[in-house]
Design a protein around this motif. Structure first.
Motif, PDB file in Angstrom:
ATOM      1  N   HIS A 161      88.902  45.377  40.083  1.00 12.46           N
ATOM      2  CA  HIS A 161      89.954  45.275  41.097  1.00 12.46           C
ATOM      3  C   HIS A 161      89.438  44.419  42.254  1.00 12.46           C
ATOM      4  O   HIS A 161      88.225  44.332  42.461  1.00 12.46           O
ATOM      5  N   VAL A 162      90.361  43.851  43.046  1.00 15.26           N
ATOM      6  CA  VAL A 162      89.967  43.168  44.292  1.00 15.26           C
ATOM      7  C   VAL A 162      90.707  43.872  45.428  1.00 15.26           C
ATOM      8  O   VAL A 162      91.910  43.669  45.626  1.00 15.26           O
ATOM      9  N   LEU A 163      89.977  44.716  46.149  1.00 11.27           N
ATOM     10  CA  LEU A 163      90.595  45.576  47.167  1.00 11.27           C
ATOM     11  C   LEU A 163      90.111  45.238  48.569  1.00 11.27           C
ATOM     12  O   LEU A 163      90.768  45.567  49.548  1.00 11.27           O
ATOM     13  N   VAL A 199      94.278  48.281  33.756  1.00 11.11           N
ATOM     14  CA  VAL A 199      95.119  47.558  34.711  1.00 11.11           C
ATOM     15  C   VAL A 199      94.261  47.147  35.897  1.00 11.11           C
ATOM     16  O   VAL A 199      93.482  47.952  36.409  1.00 11.11           O
ATOM     17  N   ASN A 200      94.403  45.888  36.293  1.00  7.59           N
ATOM     18  CA  ASN A 200      93.688  45.395  37.476  1.00  7.59           C
ATOM     19  C   ASN A 200      94.597  45.487  38.689  1.00  7.59           C
ATOM     20  O   ASN A 200      95.788  45.216  38.584  1.00  7.59           O
ATOM     21  N   VAL A 201      94.011  45.844  39.828  1.00 11.01           N
ATOM     22  CA  VAL A 201      94.793  45.925  41.065  1.00 11.01           C
ATOM     23  C   VAL A 201      94.246  44.923  42.074  1.00 11.01           C
ATOM     24  O   VAL A 201      93.028  44.858  42.307  1.00 11.01           O
ATOM     25  N   LEU A 202      95.163  44.142  42.653  1.00  9.35           N
ATOM     26  CA  LEU A 202      94.803  43.191  43.707  1.00  9.35           C
ATOM     27  C   LEU A 202      95.477  43.626  45.000  1.00  9.35           C
ATOM     28  O   LEU A 202      96.698  43.829  45.026  1.00  9.35           O
ATOM     29  N   ASN A 203      94.695  43.766  46.051  1.00 14.81           N
ATOM     30  CA  ASN A 203      95.235  44.119  47.363  1.00 14.81           C
ATOM     31  C   ASN A 203      95.855  42.869  48.004  1.00 14.81           C
ATOM     32  O   ASN A 203      95.147  41.910  48.322  1.00 14.81           O
ATOM     33  N   ALA A 204      97.165  42.900  48.219  1.00 17.74           N
ATOM     34  CA  ALA A 204      97.858  41.758  48.857  1.00 17.74           C
ATOM     35  C   ALA A 204      98.134  42.048  50.329  1.00 17.74           C
ATOM     36  O   ALA A 204      99.028  41.443  50.929  1.00 17.74           O
ATOM     37  N   GLY A 205      97.348  42.965  50.922  1.00 15.79           N
ATOM     38  CA  GLY A 205      97.495  43.321  52.334  1.00 15.79           C
ATOM     39  C   GLY A 205      97.860  44.780  52.471  1.00 15.79           C
ATOM     40  O   GLY A 205      98.950  45.179  52.044  1.00 15.79           O
TER      41      GLY A 205
END
Ligand code: CP
Length: 322
Positions: free
Chosen positions: A3-5, A125-131
């Protein structure tokens, strides 16, 4: 990395992998066809529980350029309005076969909570922090870094290019998730980062923040010491939606004290460049003349860089699954 958090735990090797990958996608985007088949068959869901123009559209375009299928969700037109929870919303998108969730929310920690739930369920599932709230905006931090590094070396953008550069971040720092992500990446580069703004809009506690980072962090209540000999100036919007009324300064007074104008830029290095994550309130944090001046403004470059950076992030976390 699954993930990118946050950028708080990014290594310089990871920054450089993202920068180099984005540079190769800039080359793809300069071609006539602009598309690669890398994520064919994968589903990217943009789950935006808070408004967005550039982040949502550029993640969607980035996914399409990588040949993924995209799902776009906006909470105002969703079943959230009927009482469905955030986690049930995420699980609904999971059941449709989503591979990557891009999540924005006004509360800090929501992308992290969804990532933890996906991990608990044992799904890939990958999670990307969009803010997330006032916490972080990692893809914005990366595109800002990329915009500056490609200006310094278009063929080989690397984080080390920023070593010893002076970067001013001006305005509403305390409410800014962009500033928090910028601070991690800029100080990791070895740059000297100067935060300037009214005392009510500066973070109160910065003790030990990034004390292991190579760069240095300075706080100023006045604009001039931050701008003096700066190489880059990041201007930030007053985030009225996150302020209680007593914090909001008069916009005219704010512009007089902290607005970036041509005359103030004379304090900076002659080749100084101005950035702004957008959206901009013209005539408040920055004059319209500076914003539209191609000699100084990198604001449109940031938007273009955003597509390549988001392609790089989707590619790096999503490839290998199809
Ligand atoms: N910079 C940024 O996050 O802009 P949007 O809110 O338009 O996505």
């Amino acid at each position: 990395r699954h993930h990118v958090l946050s950028l708080s735990d990014f290594t310089n090797a990871e920054y450089n992998t993202v920068l180099q990958t984005a540079a190769s996608f800039m080359e793809v985007l300069s071609r006539r066809t602009k598309k690669v088949p890398t994520l064919q068959g994968q589903v990217v869901a943009n789950l935006f529980f808070e408004p967005s123009t550039r982040t949502r559209s550029s993640f969607e375009l980035a996914a399409k350029r990588l040949s993924a299928d995209t799902l776009n969700f906006a909470s105002a037109t969703s079943s959230i309005t009927k009482g469905e929870t955030i986690l049930d919303t995420a699980k609904t998108y999971l059941a449709m076969g989503t591979d990557i969730m891009v999540i924005r929310h006004k509360e800090a920690g929501v992308p992290q909570a969804i990532a933890a739930e996906m991990d608990r369920l044992g799904v890939r599932v990958n999670v990307l922090n969009a803010g997330d709230g006032q916490h972080e905006h990692p893809s914005q931090g990366l595109l800002d870094l990329f915009t500056i590094c490609t200006l310094l070396d278009a063929d080989s953008p690397q984080i080390e290019l920023l070593k010893d550069k002076k970067i001013a971040i001006v305005g509403d720092i305390v409410h800014s998730r962009v500033a928090r992500s910028n601070i991690w990446s800029f100080t990791a580069s070895g740059a000297h980062v100067h935060l300037a703004g009214p005392p009510t809009l500066l973070p109160k506690l910065f003790a030990n923040y990034g004390e292991d980072q190579p760069g240095k962090l300075f706080l100023h209540w006045e604009l001039e010491p931050a701008l003096q000999d700066a190489d880059f100036v990041m201007t930030l919007r007053l985030q009225k939606e996150r302020m209680t009324a007593h914090l909001l300064p008069s916009l005219r007074e704010y512009h007089q004290m902290y607005g970036i104008t041509h005359s103030r830029l004379e304090l900076c290095k002659p080749e100084v460049k101005i950035l702004h994550p957008g959206p901009v309130n013209r005539g408040v944090e920055i004059s319209s003349e500076v914003m539209d001046d191609p000699k100084f403004s990198l604001i449109q470059n940031q938007v273009s860089s955003g597509v390549a950076i988001r392609m790089a992030l989707l590619y790096l976390i999503g490839s290998g699954k199809s």
